[in-house]
Design a protein around this motif. Structure first.
Motif, PDB file in Angstrom:
ATOM      1  N   THR A 233      -7.962   9.484  -4.819  1.00 16.26           N
ATOM      2  CA  THR A 233      -8.610   8.184  -4.685  1.00 16.26           C
ATOM      3  C   THR A 233      -9.763   8.036  -5.664  1.00 16.26           C
ATOM      4  OG1 THR A 233      -8.069   8.242  -2.338  1.00 16.26           O
ATOM      5  CG2 THR A 233      -9.684   6.629  -3.038  1.00 16.26           C
TER       6      THR A 233
ATOM      7  N   ASN B 282      -6.214   8.919   6.527  1.00 19.00           N
ATOM      8  CA  ASN B 282      -6.873   9.968   5.764  1.00 19.00           C
ATOM      9  C   ASN B 282      -7.790  10.789   6.657  1.00 19.00           C
ATOM     10  OD1 ASN B 282      -9.738   8.879   5.541  1.00 19.00           O
ATOM     11  ND2 ASN B 282      -8.574   7.153   4.687  1.00 19.00           N
TER      12      ASN B 282
ATOM     13  N   LEU C 256      -4.282  11.948  -1.079  1.00 13.72           N
ATOM     14  CA  LEU C 256      -4.663  10.674  -1.672  1.00 13.72           C
ATOM     15  C   LEU C 256      -5.672  10.954  -2.774  1.00 13.72           C
ATOM     16  CD1 LEU C 256      -5.121   8.528   1.543  1.00 13.72           C
ATOM     17  CD2 LEU C 256      -3.389   8.176  -0.216  1.00 13.72           C
TER      18      LEU C 256
ATOM     19  N   THR D  50     -10.197  13.486  -4.011  1.00 10.80           N
ATOM     20  CA  THR D  50      -8.949  13.661  -3.267  1.00 10.80           C
ATOM     21  C   THR D  50      -9.215  13.903  -1.788  1.00 10.80           C
ATOM     22  OG1 THR D  50      -7.918  14.613  -5.242  1.00 10.80           O
ATOM     23  CG2 THR D  50      -6.824  15.035  -3.143  1.00 10.80           C
TER      24      THR D  50
ATOM     25  N   MET E 150     -11.084  -0.084  -5.417  1.00  9.56           N
ATOM     26  CA  MET E 150     -10.769   1.251  -4.902  1.00  9.56           C
ATOM     27  C   MET E 150      -9.340   1.267  -4.396  1.00  9.56           C
ATOM     28  SD  MET E 150     -12.846   3.360  -1.996  1.00  9.56           S
ATOM     29  CE  MET E 150     -12.651   5.121  -1.789  1.00  9.56           C
ATOM     30  N   PHE E 151      -8.597   2.265  -4.820  1.00  8.41           N
ATOM     31  CA  PHE E 151      -7.212   2.392  -4.365  1.00  8.41           C
ATOM     32  C   PHE E 151      -6.764   3.823  -4.609  1.00  8.41           C
ATOM     33  CE2 PHE E 151      -3.166   0.396  -3.312  1.00  8.41           C
ATOM     34  CZ  PHE E 151      -3.580  -0.742  -2.644  1.00  8.41           C
ATOM     35  N   ALA E 152      -5.770   4.265  -3.878  1.00  9.80           N
ATOM     36  CA  ALA E 152      -5.235   5.604  -4.104  1.00  9.80           C
ATOM     37  C   ALA E 152      -4.441   5.642  -5.410  1.00  9.80           C
ATOM     38  CB  ALA E 152      -4.335   6.017  -2.937  1.00  9.80           C
TER      39      ALA E 152
ATOM     40  N   THR F 161       0.846  -1.192   0.000  1.00 10.52           N
ATOM     41  CA  THR F 161       0.000   0.000   0.000  1.00 10.52           C
ATOM     42  C   THR F 161       0.882   1.242   0.000  1.00 10.52           C
ATOM     43  OG1 THR F 161      -0.090   0.105   2.413  1.00 10.52           O
ATOM     44  CG2 THR F 161      -1.784  -1.195   1.301  1.00 10.52           C
TER      45      THR F 161
ATOM     46  N   ASN G  49      -3.910  12.861   3.488  1.00 11.76           N
ATOM     47  CA  ASN G  49      -3.417  11.819   4.378  1.00 11.76           C
ATOM     48  C   ASN G  49      -2.624  12.507   5.482  1.00 11.76           C
ATOM     49  OD1 ASN G  49      -3.744   9.034   4.642  1.00 11.76           O
ATOM     50  ND2 ASN G  49      -1.610   8.650   4.150  1.00 11.76           N
TER      51      ASN G  49
ATOM     52  N   VAL H  85      -8.762  -1.913   1.231  1.00 15.43           N
ATOM     53  CA  VAL H  85      -8.487  -1.690  -0.187  1.00 15.43           C
ATOM     54  C   VAL H  85      -7.667  -2.818  -0.806  1.00 15.43           C
ATOM     55  CG1 VAL H  85      -8.693   0.817  -0.098  1.00 15.43           C
ATOM     56  CG2 VAL H  85      -6.479  -0.240   0.399  1.00 15.43           C
TER      57      VAL H  85
ATOM     58  N   LEU I 246     -13.878   4.565   4.384  1.00 19.42           N
ATOM     59  CA  LEU I 246     -13.947   4.323   2.947  1.00 19.42           C
ATOM     60  C   LEU I 246     -15.343   3.973   2.454  1.00 19.42           C
ATOM     61  CD1 LEU I 246     -10.625   2.519   2.000  1.00 19.42           C
ATOM     62  CD2 LEU I 246     -11.148   4.948   2.260  1.00 19.42           C
TER      63      LEU I 246
END
Length: 300
Positions: free
Chosen positions: A109, A82, A107, A228, A182-184, A35, A231, A166, A140
């Motif tokens: 995202t 976050n 992030l 966005t 879903m991921f940054a 990650t 973090n 994630v 999330l």
């Protein structure tokens, strides 16, 4: 016993005590390897240890909700999460000992899909299998619903696939159990800037920012708006002020070394740490801001 020997023993005892103090280990809670959180935490930890004289050890955990709880109990000293995740944890004084140091990077995202699919906007997810839930990363789920709202969708318009974090979202996508993950860093295009108002009714800490195709943003085929969040580096109230102060100094003075490990840290600056969040700042960070005359910046 000769006096010289007694003196030598006393000197060794004092040296051992000093070494013990300098050797204090500060835990840096992070997400799993692979990650961006773990990579960035490792980069910061390396600089704090090698340049700042702060002996930190990265400790992998299941997710940000877990990290906040660990730091809140004093079982780790630093972590990054976050803004929405911190907002949930600090609501109603749920974590009275958490103190933020400040935003480290953003992030960007969003939802990833296969390149050969016909999905190119959030609205295209209607009727698709969308990962939701995120039991180990509680912020999330509302964030997912906020992103869906930017495409005019709700949970009733998709087929939810429940995942804890994630990493599992990406694994389910790879296994064919979901149509997206879903991921940054990198996301389908968000269609209109003004839809952020609808998204903020669900999640107040998100905003839209611009990204363009490049080495970091894999999957971004053309300039687009992405969802966005900041973090944020945080710590425990009992971590000494001078440790937090030195941590910021070390990061600011050794930014190139952090970037070498985690390129996303190009966004970091000590000046960017002071942002008008309602979360409580650590006194060590506030002293740094005062000494360096860093004014608070408005939240986007």
């Amino acid at each position: 016993m000769p006096k010289t020997l007694i003196a030598a023993c006393a000197g060794l005892t004092a040296l051992a005590c000093m070494s013990g103090a300098n050797a204090q280990t500060f835990g840096f809670a992070a997400m799993q390897p692979g990650t961006i959180n773990h990579t960035t935490s490792s980069a910061i930890s390396k600089v704090l240890k090698e340049k700042g004289g702060i002996n930190t050890l990265v400790q992998a955990t299941a997710g940000e909700s877990v990290m906040i709880a660990i730091v809140g109990r004093g079982e780790a000293d630093f972590a990054m999460a976050n803004a929405p995740e911190l907002g949930i944890a600090l609501a109603n004084n749920g974590q009275p000992d958490i103190r933020i140091i400040g935003p480290i990077y953003t992030l960007k995202t969003g939802f990833w899909v296969r390149k050969d699919s016909n999905m190119r906007s959030v609205a295209d997810l209607r009727g698709k299998r969308v990962t939701m839930g995120y039991s180990a990363m509680r912020a999330l789920d509302p964030m997912s619903r906020a992103i869906l709202a930017t495409g005019g969708l709700t949970e009733a318009d998709i087929k939810p696939v429940l995942v804890p974090n994630v990493v599992r979202s990406a694994d389910d996508f790879a296994a064919g159990a979901a149509d997206m993950f879903m991921f940054a860093f990198g996301a389908p295009k968000v269609r209109e800037v003004d839809v952020i108002a609808a998204a903020r009714k669900i999640q107040p800490y998100g905003y839209l920012s611009d990204v363009e195709p490049g080495p970091i943003f894999v999957g971004v085929e053309k300039p687009m708006k992405v969802y966005t969040i900041d973090n944020i580096l945080f710590t425990h109230a009992k971590v000494p002020d001078d440790v937090v102060y030195k941590a910021i100094e070390a990061m600011e003075a050794n930014k190139p070394e952090m970037i070498a490990v985690a390129p996303n840290l190009r966004e970091f600056s000590a000046a960017g740490l002071n942002k008008t969040y309602e979360f409580p700042f650590h006194p060590g960070a506030l002293k740094y801001f005062k000494d360096k005359k860093i004014e608070a910046k408005a939240f986007p």
